[in-house]
Design a protein around this motif. Sequence first.
Motif, PDB file in Angstrom:
ATOM      1  N   ALA A 197       0.817  -1.218   0.000  1.00  0.00           N
ATOM      2  CA  ALA A 197       0.000   0.000   0.000  1.00  0.00           C
ATOM      3  C   ALA A 197       0.849   1.265   0.000  1.00  0.00           C
ATOM      4  CB  ALA A 197      -0.964  -0.008   1.182  1.00  0.00           C
ATOM      5  N   SER A 198       1.969   1.239  -0.721  1.00  0.00           N
ATOM      6  CA  SER A 198       2.802   2.440  -0.792  1.00  0.00           C
ATOM      7  C   SER A 198       2.955   2.942  -2.228  1.00  0.00           C
ATOM      8  CB  SER A 198       4.170   2.191  -0.158  1.00  0.00           C
ATOM      9  OG  SER A 198       4.789   1.074  -0.726  1.00  0.00           O
ATOM     10  N   LEU A 199       3.117   2.062  -3.188  1.00  0.00           N
ATOM     11  CA  LEU A 199       3.263   2.496  -4.573  1.00  0.00           C
ATOM     12  C   LEU A 199       1.964   3.068  -5.129  1.00  0.00           C
ATOM     13  CD1 LEU A 199       5.436  -0.365  -6.093  1.00  0.00           C
ATOM     14  CD2 LEU A 199       6.174   1.807  -5.124  1.00  0.00           C
ATOM     15  N   GLU A 201       2.057   8.111  -9.481  1.00  0.00           N
ATOM     16  CA  GLU A 201       1.234   8.207 -10.686  1.00  0.00           C
ATOM     17  C   GLU A 201       1.517   7.013 -11.599  1.00  0.00           C
ATOM     18  OE1 GLU A 201       0.965  12.091 -12.583  1.00  0.00           O
ATOM     19  OE2 GLU A 201       1.771  12.954 -10.721  1.00  0.00           O
ATOM     20  N   LYS A 202       0.450   6.471 -12.179  1.00  0.00           N
ATOM     21  CA  LYS A 202       0.537   5.239 -12.961  1.00  0.00           C
ATOM     22  C   LYS A 202       1.599   5.324 -14.064  1.00  0.00           C
ATOM     23  CE  LYS A 202      -3.384   3.741 -14.406  1.00  0.00           C
ATOM     24  NZ  LYS A 202      -4.576   3.249 -15.120  1.00  0.00           N
ATOM     25  N   ALA A 229      -7.755   6.941 -10.520  1.00  0.00           N
ATOM     26  CA  ALA A 229      -6.464   7.626 -10.413  1.00  0.00           C
ATOM     27  C   ALA A 229      -6.760   9.100 -10.166  1.00  0.00           C
ATOM     28  CB  ALA A 229      -5.631   7.453 -11.671  1.00  0.00           C
ATOM     29  N   GLY A 230      -6.215   9.633  -9.074  1.00  0.00           N
ATOM     30  CA  GLY A 230      -6.435  11.042  -8.774  1.00  0.00           C
ATOM     31  C   GLY A 230      -6.388  11.314  -7.281  1.00  0.00           C
ATOM     32  N   ASP A 240      -7.027  14.403  -0.039  1.00  0.00           N
ATOM     33  CA  ASP A 240      -5.861  15.287  -0.174  1.00  0.00           C
ATOM     34  C   ASP A 240      -4.561  14.557  -0.498  1.00  0.00           C
ATOM     35  OD1 ASP A 240      -7.383  17.605   0.314  1.00  0.00           O
ATOM     36  OD2 ASP A 240      -7.187  17.316   2.486  1.00  0.00           O
ATOM     37  N   ARG A 241      -4.644  13.343  -1.025  1.00  0.00           N
ATOM     38  CA  ARG A 241      -3.457  12.609  -1.460  1.00  0.00           C
ATOM     39  C   ARG A 241      -3.748  11.967  -2.803  1.00  0.00           C
ATOM     40  NH1 ARG A 241      -1.621   8.425   2.915  1.00  0.00           N
ATOM     41  NH2 ARG A 241      -3.812   7.932   2.862  1.00  0.00           N
ATOM     42  N   TYR A 242      -2.691  11.729  -3.577  1.00  0.00           N
ATOM     43  CA  TYR A 242      -2.841  11.061  -4.864  1.00  0.00           C
ATOM     44  C   TYR A 242      -2.920   9.555  -4.653  1.00  0.00           C
ATOM     45  CZ  TYR A 242      -2.164   9.370  -9.547  1.00  0.00           C
ATOM     46  OH  TYR A 242      -2.344   8.714 -10.740  1.00  0.00           O
ATOM     47  N   PHE A 243      -3.823   8.920  -5.381  1.00  0.00           N
ATOM     48  CA  PHE A 243      -3.974   7.463  -5.358  1.00  0.00           C
ATOM     49  C   PHE A 243      -4.116   6.942  -6.778  1.00  0.00           C
ATOM     50  CE2 PHE A 243      -5.337   8.424  -1.081  1.00  0.00           C
ATOM     51  CZ  PHE A 243      -4.947   7.321  -0.342  1.00  0.00           C
ATOM     52  N   VAL A 244      -3.559   5.761  -7.010  1.00  0.00           N
ATOM     53  CA  VAL A 244      -3.853   5.011  -8.220  1.00  0.00           C
ATOM     54  C   VAL A 244      -4.315   3.629  -7.777  1.00  0.00           C
ATOM     55  CG1 VAL A 244      -1.466   4.229  -8.589  1.00  0.00           C
ATOM     56  CG2 VAL A 244      -3.056   4.251 -10.489  1.00  0.00           C
ATOM     57  N   ASP A 245      -5.512   3.268  -8.197  1.00  0.00           N
ATOM     58  CA  ASP A 245      -6.056   1.940  -7.939  1.00  0.00           C
ATOM     59  C   ASP A 245      -5.821   1.107  -9.195  1.00  0.00           C
ATOM     60  OD1 ASP A 245      -7.006   3.263  -5.708  1.00  0.00           O
ATOM     61  OD2 ASP A 245      -9.109   3.168  -6.290  1.00  0.00           O
ATOM     62  N   LEU A 246      -5.531  -0.161  -9.016  1.00  0.00           N
ATOM     63  CA  LEU A 246      -5.292  -1.034 -10.165  1.00  0.00           C
ATOM     64  C   LEU A 246      -6.118  -2.308 -10.060  1.00  0.00           C
ATOM     65  CD1 LEU A 246      -1.375  -0.906 -10.499  1.00  0.00           C
ATOM     66  CD2 LEU A 246      -3.066   0.382 -11.809  1.00  0.00           C
TER      67      LEU A 246
END
Length: 110
Positions: A20-22, A26-27, A57-58, A62-68
């Motif tokens: 849960a860190s990468l 951004e993708k 992705a977004g 208040d933090r950036y996340f990318v779900d895959l």
Amino acid sequence: MYGFFDIDEHEKYDGIWACASLLHVEKMYIPDLLMKLQKALVSNGAFYMSFKYGEFAGERDDRYFVDLNEEEFCKIYERLDGYLKVDEWCSEDVRRGKNVKWLNEIIRKV
């Protein structure tokens, strides 16, 4: 840009644990990051990573996340050289009150 890119070790680690860190990278940068971190792994070294399951992705909280999901990770994996995909599975979040599904990946340096 990201602290991950500051890692400059060569054949030092048997494994990298990126639970849960990468998902804050951004993708578009993930393939380059995985190739950079590959240099830090010894031959046959393992790399575990997990992402929230989905296609988002977004900014979130208040933090950036990318779900895959499996398909999106496959697109990333296809851009990698020198890694072998070892395992892939989905899991449920173990924290109380969290209804989150996770994509788990293990790749190995060859």
